[in-house]
Scaffold this motif. Sequence first.
Motif, short mmCIF file in Angstrom:
data_model
loop_
_atom_site.label_atom_id
_atom_site.label_comp_id
_atom_site.label_asym_id
_atom_site.label_seq_id
_atom_site.Cartn_x
_atom_site.Cartn_y
_atom_site.Cartn_z
N GLU A 1 0.82 -0.91 0.10
CA GLU A 1 -0.05 0.10 -0.13
C GLU A 1 0.99 1.28 -0.12
OE1 GLU A 1 -2.16 -0.72 3.41
OE2 GLU A 1 -3.98 -1.38 2.16
N LEU A 2 2.15 1.05 -0.49
CA LEU A 2 3.01 2.34 -0.54
C LEU A 2 3.35 2.76 -1.88
CD1 LEU A 2 5.62 0.99 2.10
CD2 LEU A 2 4.11 3.10 2.24
N CYS A 3 2.89 1.88 -2.98
CA CYS A 3 3.27 2.10 -4.26
C CYS A 3 2.03 1.86 -5.17
CB CYS A 3 4.58 0.94 -4.70
SG CYS A 3 5.02 1.23 -6.30
N PRO A 4 1.79 2.83 -5.99
CA PRO A 4 0.41 2.51 -6.90
C PRO A 4 0.77 1.62 -7.54
CG PRO A 4 1.39 4.69 -7.41
CD PRO A 4 2.28 4.08 -6.03
N GLY A 5 1.79 1.44 -8.29
CA GLY A 5 2.19 0.49 -9.09
C GLY A 5 1.78 -1.06 -8.62
N SER A 6 2.00 -1.21 -7.46
CA SER A 6 1.75 -2.38 -6.90
C SER A 6 0.52 -2.84 -6.13
CB SER A 6 3.01 -2.74 -5.77
OG SER A 6 4.41 -2.62 -6.63
N TYR A 7 -0.30 -1.78 -6.02
CA TYR A 7 -1.46 -1.76 -5.28
C TYR A 7 -2.56 -2.67 -5.70
CZ TYR A 7 -5.43 0.39 -2.76
OH TYR A 7 -6.38 0.56 -1.73
N ASN A 8 -2.51 -3.21 -6.93
CA ASN A 8 -3.78 -4.06 -7.46
C ASN A 8 -3.10 -5.53 -7.60
OD1 ASN A 8 -2.01 -3.46 -9.74
ND2 ASN A 8 -3.45 -3.94 -11.18
N ALA B 1 2.32 -6.10 -21.51
CA ALA B 1 3.02 -4.98 -20.59
C ALA B 1 2.25 -3.78 -20.35
CB ALA B 1 4.18 -4.73 -21.51
N LEU B 2 1.41 -3.46 -21.40
CA LEU B 2 0.62 -2.09 -21.58
C LEU B 2 -0.84 -2.09 -21.27
CD1 LEU B 2 2.54 -0.45 -24.24
CD2 LEU B 2 2.89 0.11 -21.90
N ILE B 3 -1.42 -2.95 -20.87
CA ILE B 3 -2.87 -3.15 -20.48
C ILE B 3 -3.14 -2.38 -19.12
CG2 ILE B 3 -4.92 -4.77 -19.94
CD1 ILE B 3 -3.52 -7.04 -21.22
N PRO B 4 -3.82 -1.33 -19.29
CA PRO B 4 -3.99 -0.37 -18.38
C PRO B 4 -4.42 -1.35 -17.06
CG PRO B 4 -4.87 0.68 -20.03
CD PRO B 4 -4.51 -0.86 -20.59
N ALA B 5 -3.94 -0.83 -15.84
CA ALA B 5 -4.15 -1.55 -14.43
C ALA B 5 -5.82 -1.94 -14.33
CB ALA B 5 -3.48 -0.97 -13.32
N GLY C 1 -4.36 8.43 -17.59
CA GLY C 1 -3.78 9.73 -17.26
C GLY C 1 -4.79 10.68 -16.66
N GLY C 2 -4.19 11.90 -16.32
CA GLY C 2 -5.12 12.68 -15.53
C GLY C 2 -5.53 13.93 -16.64
N PRO C 3 -6.45 14.99 -16.01
CA PRO C 3 -6.63 16.09 -16.87
C PRO C 3 -5.68 16.64 -17.72
CG PRO C 3 -6.65 16.86 -14.64
CD PRO C 3 -6.34 15.34 -14.76
N VAL C 4 -5.84 17.23 -18.91
CA VAL C 4 -4.77 18.01 -19.70
C VAL C 4 -4.23 19.11 -18.90
CG1 VAL C 4 -4.41 19.31 -21.59
CG2 VAL C 4 -5.97 17.42 -21.99
N PHE C 5 -3.02 19.23 -18.91
CA PHE C 5 -2.24 20.09 -17.97
C PHE C 5 -0.74 20.56 -19.06
CE2 PHE C 5 1.43 21.18 -15.38
CZ PHE C 5 0.89 22.43 -14.78
N ASP C 6 -0.78 21.69 -19.42
CA ASP C 6 0.32 22.21 -20.17
C ASP C 6 0.36 21.32 -21.49
OD1 ASP C 6 2.54 23.94 -20.59
OD2 ASP C 6 4.02 22.46 -20.27
N CYS D 1 -3.96 14.66 -11.02
CA CYS D 1 -2.88 14.02 -11.96
C CYS D 1 -2.68 12.37 -11.86
CB CYS D 1 -1.77 14.59 -11.78
SG CYS D 1 -0.77 14.31 -10.23
N GLY D 2 -2.97 11.71 -10.80
CA GLY D 2 -3.05 10.26 -10.72
C GLY D 2 -4.29 9.55 -10.37
N PRO D 3 -5.29 9.62 -11.67
CA PRO D 3 -6.54 9.21 -10.95
C PRO D 3 -6.89 7.61 -10.72
CG PRO D 3 -6.24 9.29 -13.53
CD PRO D 3 -5.05 9.81 -12.93
N THR D 4 -5.84 6.92 -11.13
CA THR D 4 -6.05 5.54 -10.69
C THR D 4 -4.83 4.83 -10.15
OG1 THR D 4 -5.25 4.35 -13.10
CG2 THR D 4 -7.49 5.28 -12.64
N TYR D 5 -4.76 3.65 -9.76
CA TYR D 5 -3.80 3.15 -9.38
C TYR D 5 -2.89 2.34 -10.72
CZ TYR D 5 -6.97 -0.93 -9.58
OH TYR D 5 -8.07 -1.86 -10.03
N GLY D 6 -1.59 2.01 -10.64
CA GLY D 6 -0.94 1.26 -11.74
C GLY D 6 0.34 2.13 -11.67
N SER D 7 1.17 1.72 -12.58
CA SER D 7 2.55 2.24 -12.97
C SER D 7 2.31 3.50 -13.53
CB SER D 7 3.38 1.37 -13.52
OG SER D 7 2.71 0.72 -14.74
#
Length: 560
Positions: free
Chosen positions: A43-50, A217-221, A148-153, A186-192
Amino acid sequence: MRRSEAILQRPDFNFNRAVYKSMGFSDTDLEKPIIGIANTWSELCPGSYNLRKLAESVKYGIYAAGGTPVEFGVTGVCDGTAQGNEGMKFVLPSRELIANDVEVMVQAHRLDGIVLMGSCDKIVPGLLMAAARLKLPAILLPGGPMLGGPVFDGRKADLTSLSEGNGMLKAGKITEEELVRLEDTCGPTYGSCSFYGTANTMCCLSESLGMTLPGGALIPAVYAERTRLAYQTGEKIVELVNRNITAGDVLTAASIENGIRVLNATGGSTNGVLHLTAIAKEIGISGAEMTDKFKTVGKDTPLIVKVNPAARYDMEDFYLAGGIPQVMKELKPLLNMDVMTVTGKTAAENIESYPYIPVDRTIIKTIDEPFSEFGGIAILEGNLAPEGCITKPSAIAPDMRCFTGKARVFDGEEAAEEAILSGKIVPGNVVVIRYEGPKGGPGMREMFKAMKYLYGVGLSAATALITDGRFSGTNNGCFAGHISPEAAEGGPIAYVEDDDEITIDIPHGKITLHVDENTMDLRREKSLIRKPPALDGYLGLYSRFASSASKGAVLDWSRK
């Protein structure tokens, strides 16, 4: 006879059977292949959370295919939390812990096969190093990237947008309220992380090496397809055990070369060089051989993918464009197609049978009409880096690929960041950050924040940054890292002074310190190399035995 079977026979090993039975396993369970699940969940790393949830699907697949799953935990550090503070010193060294941890658990318990679960920067290479070392049936299952999150820059936001936003706040370009809102979204979901940083680079390289099921590799979490992939991974590992197809069959010099090509073709993280070199060492390929291979392969591998930080597209976009299967299909004439993979089939058979979706040519080009004729990673050599250094042309504007400027020298990351935010860096400067190498840091921190601050204050197109430390895969602007030898080992970077002229020449593969050798000799005579700090614990051990970045920054037990 299977490894587990050899230690579960009656009557000599009744004790071992009783150990399993004390946890509820049955005689039927112990007749089947015992498959380890090395899980880096936290529960410390969003890439490992699921990963805890995905592990259940892996277990269902193992049971269905006739195996018995046994899950155990493994260290898994979050690079994001460690960025820009003392925690980053522990991140690269954690890679060695992960490899050793998996090796110890698999060997001590005589497991028949292993599913390696992880998504993030040092976790994936550590798991792959373990697979290469063990030479047992093994599959790596990533947890998948976040959305991804909302558009920024001008592009969808990600976690690194906050560092850019901090620089913009200092420059008066955005308000504090806007920055806090970005923090929330900017980080709307868990995952890498949703950009093509080291985490997703290494997952993509695992797939290109043949160690992850095609498309994995790239299927979203958060996609349901990720859960189905976990089940399929469980089924497949039992098949590999039954057929005795091992990581030693998959991880070879030929598959490593495929990984180098995919790294270059997709403009992946510079850390990919460090990690592929470390993985290659486990199968007997030296750092010098890898440097030569990177130089030769990079010259004839075109850049056919552009995603964040080289473009506005994120990992979900990359996946929907066709992902690594489409990339390998485009690169087919350049790849070693007869290599074995964890499907039990060759790379050629995988490419032939994959269910492709319509390719998006704005993201994935062909080798005949690429984004660039040369790859996304470049090795530079010269009097400032006798053993070489790494840069990323795909993240550098063409007019910045040859840059000459005056050095501003800092012994450590924090001093450089303070100078950037306080306006002490000006156009034409080359920011030099040293004593951040594997031994000198220790731990070879990423200079992520420094590069993002240069971007945020509007200097990324007018300055450069070089370091014996590392960079995040999301960095852009003119930079060169992994300078070897590092300052703590007496490399030339230790003797650079303010206002020295430095040239980064990517087209010609050169990095030059414009100081004559007589002057350098005088500096060596009068200068004292700053010794690494005397540390206890694991970081002290790593500092003592860490090898050069040019050798993968692995632990070298022959060092004194």
